[in-house]
Design a protein around this motif. Structure first.
Motif, mmCIF file in Angstrom:
data_model
loop_
_atom_site.group_PDB
_atom_site.id
_atom_site.type_symbol
_atom_site.label_atom_id
_atom_site.label_comp_id
_atom_site.label_asym_id
_atom_site.label_seq_id
_atom_site.Cartn_x
_atom_site.Cartn_y
_atom_site.Cartn_z
ATOM 1 N N PRO A 309 -0.865 -2.417 5.695
ATOM 2 C CA PRO A 309 0.399 -1.960 6.532
ATOM 3 C C PRO A 309 0.303 -2.536 7.970
ATOM 4 O O PRO A 309 1.420 -2.646 8.482
ATOM 5 C CB PRO A 309 0.282 -0.353 6.731
ATOM 6 C CG PRO A 309 -1.175 -0.156 6.423
ATOM 7 C CD PRO A 309 -1.772 -1.083 5.445
ATOM 8 N N ARG A 310 -0.783 -3.162 8.181
ATOM 9 C CA ARG A 310 -0.908 -3.705 9.681
ATOM 10 C C ARG A 310 -0.328 -5.352 9.324
ATOM 11 O O ARG A 310 0.250 -5.882 10.345
ATOM 12 C CB ARG A 310 -1.949 -3.428 10.582
ATOM 13 C CG ARG A 310 -2.285 -2.150 10.610
ATOM 14 C CD ARG A 310 -3.490 -1.842 11.575
ATOM 15 N NE ARG A 310 -3.539 -0.540 12.090
ATOM 16 C CZ ARG A 310 -4.273 0.191 11.527
ATOM 17 N NH1 ARG A 310 -4.958 0.233 10.550
ATOM 18 N NH2 ARG A 310 -4.480 1.760 12.178
ATOM 19 N N ARG A 311 -1.002 -5.973 8.624
ATOM 20 C CA ARG A 311 -0.610 -7.275 8.260
ATOM 21 C C ARG A 311 0.768 -7.537 7.500
ATOM 22 O O ARG A 311 1.502 -8.413 8.028
ATOM 23 C CB ARG A 311 -1.536 -7.823 7.410
ATOM 24 C CG ARG A 311 -3.039 -7.865 8.300
ATOM 25 C CD ARG A 311 -4.040 -8.434 7.285
ATOM 26 N NE ARG A 311 -3.694 -9.934 6.922
ATOM 27 C CZ ARG A 311 -4.399 -10.695 6.091
ATOM 28 N NH1 ARG A 311 -5.395 -10.237 5.344
ATOM 29 N NH2 ARG A 311 -4.144 -11.782 5.803
ATOM 30 N N TYR A 312 1.131 -6.628 6.755
ATOM 31 C CA TYR A 312 2.285 -6.985 5.800
ATOM 32 C C TYR A 312 3.143 -5.396 5.899
ATOM 33 O O TYR A 312 3.167 -4.791 4.761
ATOM 34 C CB TYR A 312 2.159 -7.234 4.559
ATOM 35 C CG TYR A 312 0.910 -8.657 4.483
ATOM 36 C CD1 TYR A 312 1.490 -9.902 4.838
ATOM 37 C CD2 TYR A 312 -0.080 -8.361 3.775
ATOM 38 C CE1 TYR A 312 0.613 -10.869 4.698
ATOM 39 C CE2 TYR A 312 -1.269 -9.506 4.066
ATOM 40 C CZ TYR A 312 -0.517 -10.585 4.393
ATOM 41 O OH TYR A 312 -1.424 -11.569 4.169
ATOM 42 N N PRO A 313 3.689 -5.162 6.910
ATOM 43 C CA PRO A 313 4.362 -3.885 7.035
ATOM 44 C C PRO A 313 5.580 -3.582 6.137
ATOM 45 O O PRO A 313 5.661 -2.690 5.514
ATOM 46 C CB PRO A 313 4.687 -3.811 8.458
ATOM 47 C CG PRO A 313 4.852 -5.135 9.051
ATOM 48 C CD PRO A 313 3.658 -5.992 8.130
ATOM 49 N N PRO A 345 7.146 5.938 10.602
ATOM 50 C CA PRO A 345 6.320 4.748 11.057
ATOM 51 C C PRO A 345 5.021 4.612 9.781
ATOM 52 O O PRO A 345 4.614 5.777 9.600
ATOM 53 C CB PRO A 345 5.777 4.864 12.343
ATOM 54 C CG PRO A 345 6.862 5.703 13.060
ATOM 55 C CD PRO A 345 7.132 6.888 12.342
ATOM 56 N N LEU A 346 4.706 3.496 9.391
ATOM 57 C CA LEU A 346 3.747 3.526 8.565
ATOM 58 C C LEU A 346 2.368 3.922 9.249
ATOM 59 O O LEU A 346 1.842 4.841 8.735
ATOM 60 C CB LEU A 346 3.492 2.111 8.189
ATOM 61 C CG LEU A 346 4.553 1.313 7.275
ATOM 62 C CD1 LEU A 346 4.210 -0.144 7.080
ATOM 63 C CD2 LEU A 346 4.467 2.019 5.768
ATOM 64 N N VAL A 347 1.903 3.335 10.519
ATOM 65 C CA VAL A 347 0.901 3.877 11.042
ATOM 66 C C VAL A 347 1.088 3.814 12.391
ATOM 67 O O VAL A 347 1.856 3.248 13.115
ATOM 68 C CB VAL A 347 -0.372 2.914 10.870
ATOM 69 C CG1 VAL A 347 -0.912 3.038 9.427
ATOM 70 C CG2 VAL A 347 -0.159 1.430 11.052
ATOM 71 N N TYR A 348 0.188 4.618 13.285
ATOM 72 C CA TYR A 348 0.286 4.607 14.766
ATOM 73 C C TYR A 348 -1.017 3.789 15.230
ATOM 74 O O TYR A 348 -2.038 4.360 14.891
ATOM 75 C CB TYR A 348 0.054 6.124 15.183
ATOM 76 C CG TYR A 348 1.504 7.055 14.709
ATOM 77 C CD1 TYR A 348 2.552 7.083 15.739
ATOM 78 C CD2 TYR A 348 1.360 7.681 13.590
ATOM 79 C CE1 TYR A 348 3.860 7.622 15.442
ATOM 80 C CE2 TYR A 348 2.625 8.630 13.372
ATOM 81 C CZ TYR A 348 3.720 8.512 14.262
ATOM 82 O OH TYR A 348 4.695 9.242 13.798
ATOM 83 N N GLY A 349 -0.312 2.893 16.289
ATOM 84 C CA GLY A 349 -1.451 2.252 16.821
ATOM 85 C C GLY A 349 -1.692 0.868 16.179
ATOM 86 O O GLY A 349 -1.390 0.709 14.763
#
Length: 756
Positions: A309-313, A345-349
């Motif tokens: 989720p951070r590299r390919y949101p 949102p997918l993730v926080y931070g």
């Protein structure tokens, strides 16, 4: 012709039957072998779990001098989300002088704690009051969960936090089975229905678009098999899945899968299991996950790298939203929940790491101490949770102080340093920095840099002199005159003062706070060098100490962590315990494996002597070599001592308040001069550490055996309290001799006084 055909058919039939019997026998033998080996491995060695390391948990109480900003910083470090209205655990709201916190559930070393909402009110002095919500009941104590600071990976290089099936949300389990294995509770480890459905889908697409493996087969593949695509591996996988399903319950298999499934990489370590994945992606425990977070975890299983989720949101969100849609379609969530979840949102931070900033120098001490701790030999099967004394506020302050001040006090690029911060009340090490680059792994100067300590030894010389079995007290007059001594075989030693001058007769207190060398040598020789060795060893030094006269001026190499330990003993008025990093150890299920004992500290040296020396160390800060600290923070708040070695090769300073001891060394690895004294090199680092941590001022109260008394400045004898010529210093409680004058002499009796 017919007879020949019949004989051939009969031969083939018999041969086939024989081969079938042999094959069946071989299969039976192989199944027996698989059953015995696989069952034992599954029971005892399903996976290896790491040792997860936590810092100290912040204990909040009314009256503590903690500001709202400091507590908020702690919440941010714990990845709490700031919201306008607190509705769930892991959230907080901020007012002008108020915090509303919804603490997450956590398994503390002394037992599990449920999620809890509290309100904390602050005033100018710190925490004013606390109350439990929603009932608004007064609260005397509240503990935040400790920060996660690192881990010691298992031999497999895999990271996981083992969780029981009972703490995993039902929605996560239902969604997992819906996506990965709908017939999990109905098949025997292999599902012919799933295989047929996958075959038809792949045939229609003319490529592999769907797999027919059950959760049990996926588990077997992850635990025991390679990923090669061969018929033999697939057959082996199916046989092993049948055995696992036969030997173990569905819940055991499901729990193992939830702890084994792969979720991605954190630097060099593989993240396995929903327990650690929850922390990795959301900073939460698995039982706290909401619907959108559950959907994302299930989505990631299909391809942890592809759906990162951070590299390919974008692709991760598409997959998550598809899972949410299926959850809604199967009535696992309501429409309102679905609509709310897809907007989340997918993730926080953005860190994408379990630990944002690693603390390699501190963890080195933890690993060393863990190796000395009696733990089960098979701990990697259960995993460890190690609870340490590390204070993230003190650690961050120590790192920033060393980095900023080294470049300020010198332009030497090879100048190095080390910082150790200790909690004197609990004999715990709260921060360690062993390099001006706090992330550099290698030579840890806090532990391994054994350097002469210079004048840091003097407080222990004075402890011996003031121990009660000698004629000395703080007001005693001692000589500051030249002296020559034998310092080892055929060596003569003539110590000098820092200013190359001698003051003649000087009050012991003044010699102490001015850090004069010759009076310290005279005192050390008077009380005995061997006794000084004994005092240092009782205070915590476990390395060899040369019993030469030069020891009285610090001619002994010690590491900063050892210096910290002996000064913690001094700050506790002679009560000694070894400094430790580890407070407690449990397994991943919360079962206690080790708790630091609550044994009474041993009395290393005289408490009364230590009280007087600590008073002298306050004088060092108030008016001596450490007065820059008093100018910055105020008088009578800190005690401290500087240390400088020959040719300015080493710069030391140790300071403490009522709670923590800060030890700093500054120098070069090649032992070349740095042209810095303890006050010009190490002291600024100490000052920055205290500036970024809350100071708890030293107590001004003296024990019953000591009182403030008036002493003649030149003679060091007691004189009446109303004499302006005197000097107030603590001393053993006793009455002023009758007829004592302010001049320090006894007044002669009049004739009528003699008569009566």
């Amino acid at each position: 012709m017919a007879g020949t055909r019949n004989r051939v058919m009969k031969y083939l039939l018999v041969t086939g039957l024989k081969l079938s019997l042999v094959g069946t026998a071989l299969l039976a033998i192989y199944l027996i072998y698989l059953d015995s080996s696989l069952t034992e491995r599954f029971q005892q060695n399903r996976y290896q779990a790491p040792a997860l390391i936590y810092g100290r948990s912040l204990q909040l109480e009314p009256g503590l001098p903690l500001t709202l900003a400091q507590v908020e910083l702690e919440l941010q470090q714990l990845q709490y989300r700031k919201v306008s209205q607190v509705n769930d655990s892991g959230q907080y709201a901020k007012g002008s002088q108020r915090l509303h916190i919804y603490r997450r559930p956590f398994d503390f070393p002394n037992g599990p704690a449920m999620a809890e909402a509290v309100q904390i009110d602050f005033d100018a002095n710190g925490i004013q009051s606390m109350s439990r919500l929603p009932a608004n009941l007064p609260l005397e104590s509240f503990e935040l969960e400790p920060p996660f600071i690192g881990r010691i990976a298992a031999a497999s290089g895999e990271d996981r936090l083992l969780v029981g099936l009972e703490v995993v949300p039902n929605l996560l389990i239902e969604t997992l089975l819906m996506i990965e294995d709908q017939d999990f509770y109905h098949h025997a480890g292999v599902s012919l229905t799933s295989i047929g459905r996958a075959a038809l889908a792949n045939l229609a697409a003319m490529r592999t678009v769907q797999g027919g493996s059950t959760l049990t087969q996926q588990l077997v593949k992850n635990l025991y098999l390679t990923r090669e695509q061969t018929l033999w591996r697939k057959a082996n996988e199916a046989l092993m899945a049948l055995i696992i399903d036969y030997r173990f319950s569905k819940n055991e298999i499901l729990e193992t899968y939830l702890n084994e499934v792969y979720f991605g990489q954190d630097r060099g370590s593989a993240i396995h299991g929903v327990g650690l994945a929850s922390r990795f992606y959301f900073g939460k425990q698995v039982q706290e996950l909401d619907e959108a977070e559950i959907a994302l975890l299930i989505a990631i299983i299909k391809g942890p790298s592809y759906y990162d989720p951070r590299r390919y949101p974008e692709r991760a969100q598409q997959r998550r939203d598809m899972v949410l849609q299926l959850m809604f379609g199967q009535n696992l969530i309501t429409r309102a929940t679905y609509e709310s979840a897809v907007e989340q949102p997918l993730v926080y931070g953005e860190s994408g790491r379990l630990v944002a900033d690693n603390v390699p120098h501190y963890l080195e001490l933890v690993r060393h101490e863990l190796a000395q701790t009696m733990l089960p030999t098979d701990w990697q099967q259960q995993g460890l949770r190690i609870f340490t004394y590390l204070d993230p506020v003190a650690q961050r302050a120590a790192e920033q102080a060393l980095q900023s001040q080294l470049s300020r006090v010198s332009d030497d690029p090879d100048l190095q340093g080390a910082v150790v911060v200790a909690d004197a009340n609990h004999y715990g090490i709260t921060a360690v920095v062993g390099d001006r680059n706090p992330r550099r792994v290698g030579f840890n100067r806090a532990v391994a840099a054994f350097r002469p300590v210079g004048s840091l030894i003097k407080p222990f010389v004075y402890v011996n002199a003031l121990s009660g079995d000698t004629p000395y007290e703080l007001a005693s007059i001692i000589e500051d005159t030249p002296i020559t001594l034998a310092n080892g075989a055929d060596q003569r030693w003539s110590p000098e003062n820092f200013d190359k001058k001698f003051k003649g007769n000087i009050m012991l207190y003044d010699a102490f706070i001015e850090s004069r060398n010759v009076p310290a040598v005279r005192l050390g020789m008077s009380t005995g060098v061997d006794r000084l060795v004994d005092t240092l060893q009782a205070a915590g030094v476990d390395s060899p100490i040369p019993a030469y006269p030069s020891l009285t001026l610090g001619a002994v190499p010690l590491a900063p962590v050892t210096v910290s330990e002996i000064f913690v003993t001094l700050a506790n008025y002679g009560r000694q315990q070894p400094l430790r990093t580890i407070a407690a150890v449990t397994n991943h299920a919360g079962l206690a494996l080790y708790r630091r004992g609550q044994q009474q500290p041993k009395q290393a040296f005289s408490e009364i002597a230590a009280q007087q020396v600590v008073y002298g160390l306050r004088g060092v800060v108030n008016e001596g070599t450490g007065r820059a600290l008093a100018a910055r923070f105020g008088k009578d708040r800190l005690a401290g001592k500087s240390g400088t070695t020959n040719d300015y090769r080493d710069s030391w300073f140790v300071a403490f308040d009522a709670r923590q001891v800060v030890t700093v060394w500054v120098g070069r690895d090649d032992n070349k001069p740095v042209q810095l004294t303890g006050s010009s090199g190490a002291l600024p680092v100490v000052g920055e550490v205290f500036a970024n941590t809350s100071i708890q001022p030293l107590s001004m109260q003296l024990p019953e055996a000591l009182t403030m008394q008036n002493y003649h400045r030149d003679l060091g004898v007691l004189i009446p309290l109303d004499c302006a010529e005197g000097r107030l210093l603590p001393g053993l409680t006793r009455a002023v001799p009758e007829r004592q004058t302010c001049a320090g002499t006894v007044r002669e009796e009049k004739w009528w006084e003699r008569w009566f």
